[in-house]
Design an enzyme around this catalytic site. Structure first.
Site, mmCIF file in Angstrom:
data_model
loop_
_atom_site.group_PDB
_atom_site.id
_atom_site.type_symbol
_atom_site.label_atom_id
_atom_site.label_comp_id
_atom_site.label_asym_id
_atom_site.label_seq_id
_atom_site.Cartn_x
_atom_site.Cartn_y
_atom_site.Cartn_z
ATOM 1 N N ASN A 264 0.855 -1.194 0.000
ATOM 2 C CA ASN A 264 0.000 0.000 0.000
ATOM 3 C C ASN A 264 0.896 1.252 0.000
ATOM 4 O O ASN A 264 2.125 1.125 0.093
ATOM 5 C CB ASN A 264 -0.901 -0.064 1.241
ATOM 6 C CG ASN A 264 -0.099 0.173 2.492
ATOM 7 O OD1 ASN A 264 0.959 -0.428 2.660
ATOM 8 N ND2 ASN A 264 -0.555 1.033 3.343
ATOM 9 N N CYS A 266 1.989 3.659 2.011
ATOM 10 C CA CYS A 266 3.050 3.983 2.993
ATOM 11 C C CYS A 266 3.905 2.777 3.339
ATOM 12 O O CYS A 266 4.826 2.851 4.167
ATOM 13 C CB CYS A 266 2.411 4.597 4.220
ATOM 14 S SG CYS A 266 1.502 6.100 3.805
ATOM 15 N N GLU A 268 3.262 -0.207 4.804
ATOM 16 C CA GLU A 268 3.104 -1.088 5.975
ATOM 17 C C GLU A 268 2.339 -2.377 5.687
ATOM 18 O O GLU A 268 2.300 -3.263 6.541
ATOM 19 C CB GLU A 268 2.449 -0.325 7.149
ATOM 20 C CG GLU A 268 0.996 0.063 6.976
ATOM 21 C CD GLU A 268 0.811 1.389 6.254
ATOM 22 O OE1 GLU A 268 1.735 1.819 5.542
ATOM 23 O OE2 GLU A 268 -0.264 2.001 6.403
HETATM 24 N N1 UDP Z 1 -3.650 6.875 3.196
HETATM 25 C C1 UDP Z 1 -4.165 7.461 2.043
HETATM 26 N N2 UDP Z 1 -4.176 8.829 1.930
HETATM 27 C C2 UDP Z 1 -3.710 9.637 2.912
HETATM 28 C C3 UDP Z 1 -3.186 9.049 4.072
HETATM 29 C C4 UDP Z 1 -3.176 7.666 4.192
HETATM 30 O O1 UDP Z 1 -4.588 6.771 1.139
HETATM 31 O O2 UDP Z 1 -3.763 10.880 2.754
HETATM 32 C C5 UDP Z 1 -3.658 5.394 3.336
HETATM 33 C C6 UDP Z 1 -2.365 4.743 2.910
HETATM 34 O O3 UDP Z 1 -2.626 3.453 2.409
HETATM 35 C C7 UDP Z 1 -1.608 4.640 4.206
HETATM 36 C C8 UDP Z 1 -2.723 4.272 5.159
HETATM 37 O O4 UDP Z 1 -3.821 5.039 4.689
HETATM 38 O O5 UDP Z 1 -0.614 3.701 4.116
HETATM 39 C C9 UDP Z 1 -2.476 4.554 6.597
HETATM 40 O O6 UDP Z 1 -2.003 5.881 6.769
HETATM 41 P P1 UDP Z 1 -2.170 6.623 8.161
HETATM 42 O O7 UDP Z 1 -1.917 5.648 9.253
HETATM 43 O O8 UDP Z 1 -1.335 7.855 8.134
HETATM 44 O O9 UDP Z 1 -3.718 6.998 8.126
HETATM 45 P P2 UDP Z 1 -4.710 7.592 9.232
HETATM 46 O O10 UDP Z 1 -5.621 6.460 9.613
HETATM 47 O O11 UDP Z 1 -3.942 8.168 10.371
HETATM 48 O O12 UDP Z 1 -5.477 8.653 8.491
#
Ligand code: UDP
Length: 557
Positions: A264, A266, A268
């Site tokens: 994905n 980022c 992970e």
């Molecule tokens: N992600 C996305 N757009 C964004 C931020 C995150 O698509 O602007 C997706 C992406 O797959 C990333 C995952 O959400 O790996 C998790 O990111 P994060 O933990 O920062 O998300 P949060 O749940 O804090 O918004």
């Protein structure tokens, strides 16, 4: 009742709350929608019990699911997962089908990853038109433009991961496709590097670049030179990162269903084509009590969180039947953590210390074990994941093909009011420009909790430099536990990442921050160290290098 910071309320108002909804009602909506999954397996009283449990952990900011769940649970959109990988096959029809599905997913706040390694290289023949192929990088532009267009109307700015195999003939063009600092701003890019590539880079040797269309060798290149090019590009803009693709596949829980080629955005969650994963994170700052870790509380939180994330799979609205089939077949979930830096500060352990590395292993080892137990327990109640006999868990009872994953928690950590993921503090103070151009000083509240007061001179130093290291009259011990990301040597970033990775089923999203003075050679060393430490991926970011990394912080604006 939930207690939130002003920043958290602003974030929720901007994108997460439905019209007329309060933050409390948001958490109630999510708890209700997710717990409805329990109705498939038991009486209404069971669903009601879990609704209460889910609400409690969210209200207390002890656990939060990924943003799409907060935004979309209980709404007509109903798409709850943050991470997807989509196939890109070598035909115009299939490439554009993938663009179309990407658009649908990004509209709901999900991030998409792609391997472009199956596309024939630039200059190869196109039989049906008698023309020449334009290659993976040119098709990535189509994905990038589509993401630009969706940005406006979507839930948040779309994020992509583009992966290319180190053995693809167009790999050099791919490695340098972001170095102008302008192109592919909606992409993070990673080179999928094999063990063979690293062995040859270390010992000297050439790798073959192979046309995926016919499997024929296109050309050969010195592995070491290619690694230099990757390091140089990453030095300039932060991209590409490395995926240690063989290590990823050594941990693929369902090898019979295919080889993993991408992650994905980022990094992970390594996934098969059409797989998705929903994430959630435990707020570690909430498990410290009177200077000690409350392990029983942590265990309780893991159990509730695993159940929550598993329920999400049953109530999710899937953007494509094939995605639903994969999601329900493997039932992958990704439980992670946020607030690691805050926990360390509370316990007065420096981030760059063996003590922190040991604690990381102990803590994540505990979470991983308890998540496994919780998944096995759930399987007894609700059944194992349907593909279990095609998995490495054949003969066992287990509900989820993967349980853990360390996400960046870029937004949810701000909602929870803690430090993101397993990252150190980025700054202890800075001047924030707010709407209307006003400048507002910000000092890290965790620092104020420890030092109680600061002189005007100390304040000035901190706001100007963002760090404590030059401020006079601050005890060494305090300086030591408040080191910021750039002051922590890369090897410690890697050691902490490796400690968490060792006990995480999926991967760890982490940035190795480097000072401006770091060289491409330093970055090459980091990539080699990552290989030796058995990481699944490495991303670097050098201070002051161009904004080459996709900036995922739009939710704060
Ligand atoms: N992600 C996305 N757009 C964004 C931020 C995150 O698509 O602007 C997706 C992406 O797959 C990333 C995952 O959400 O790996 C998790 O990111 P994060 O933990 O920062 O998300 P949060 O749940 O804090 O918004």
């Amino acid at each position: 009742m939930v207690k939130l910071s002003e920043t958290a309320i602003e974030i929720l108002k901007a994108r997460y709350l439905r019209p007329g909804e309060t933050p409390q009602e948001l958490f109630e909506r999510v708890a209700r929608a997710v717990s409805e999954a329990e109705l498939l397996y038991g009486p209404a009283s069971q669903a009601a019990r879990w609704e209460e449990e889910f609400l409690k952990v969210m209200e207390n900011l002890e656990f939060l699911p990924n943003s799409p769940t907060l935004m979309n649970a209980g709404t007509p959109l109903g798409q709850l997962a943050a991470c997807f990988v989509l196939p890109v096959e070598d035909s115009i029809e299939e490439i554009f089908a993938s663009v179309s599905l990407m658009a649908k997913i990004q509209k709901t706040g999900g991030g998409t990853g792609f391997s472009f390694s199956r596309l024939r290289p630039k200059g190869d023949t196109v039989k049906s038109t008698n023309g020449k192929a334009s290659g993976p990088v040119s098709f990535m532009k189509v994905f990038n433009c589509a993401t630009d267009a969706i940005k406006q109307g979507g839930k948040r700015r779309g994020a992509n991961m583009g992966v290319l195999s180190v053995n693809h003939p167009d790999v050099k063009e791919f490695i340098t496709c972001k170095t102008d600092g302008k192109s592919f701003q909606n992409f993070n890019i990673s080179v999928a590097c094999t063990d063979d590539f690293f062995q040859k880079a270390l010992k000297g040797g050439e790798i073959e670049l192979i046309n995926p269309r016919d499997g024929k060798v296109w050309s050969r290149v010195k592995a070491d030179e290619l690694l230099d090019l990757i390091a140089e590009s990453a030095w300039k803009t932060g991209d590409p990162g490395i995926l240690y693709i063989d290590e990823i596949n050594r941990h693929n829980p369902t090898p019979a269903l295919g080889r993993i080629e991408a992650t994905n955005p980022c990094g992970e969650v390594p996934l098969l084509p059409y797989e998705e994963c929903n994430l959630g994170s435990i707020n570690l700052s909430k498990i410290v009590e009177k200077g000690r870790i409350n392990w029983e509380k942590l265990e309780r939180l893991v159990k509730v969180a695993v159940r929550f994330l598993d329920c999400v799979i049953d109530v999710n609205r899937y953007p494509h039947p094939e995605i639903e089939k994969m999601a329900k077949g493997n039932r992958k979930i990704g439980l992670g953590v946020m607030g690691w830096a805050e926990l360390l500060i509370e316990l007065e352990i420096p981030y760059d210390s063996e003590e922190a590395v040991e604690l990381a292993e102990r803590l994540m080892g505990f979470i991983n074990r308890k998540a496994f137990e919780a998944s096995a327990e759930l399987a007894k109640q609700k059944g194992s994941f349907p593909n279990i006999d095609k998995s490495v868990y054949r003969g066992k009872t287990l509900r989820n093909a993967t349980r853990t994953s360390i996400a960046p928690t870029g937004t949810i950590s701000m909602i929870a009011g803690t430090t993101p993921s397993i990252e150190p503090l980025f700054a202890v103070g800075y001047v924030k420009r707010v709407l209307g151009g006003r400048r507002v000083p910000f000092i890290e509240p965790l620092l104020m909790k420890k030092v109680k007061e600061l002189s005007l001179q100390q304040l000035k130093e901190i706001l100007e430099s963002g760090t404590l290291q030059r401020a006079e009259g601050i005890p060494e011990k305090i300086k030591r536990i408040f080191k910021t990301a750039h002051e922590i040597a890369p090897e410690w970033h890697l050691k902490i990442q490796a400690a968490f990775q060792k006990h995480t089923d999926n991967a760890v999203s982490k940035t190795v921050n480097l000072p401006k003075s770091a060289t491409p050679e330093d970055i090459k060393e980091i990539f080699i160290t990552g290989y030796k430490l058995k990481l699944k991926g490495v991303t670097v970011f050098r201070e002051g290098s161009k904004e080459g990394v996709v900036e995922f912080k739009v939710d704060q604006e």
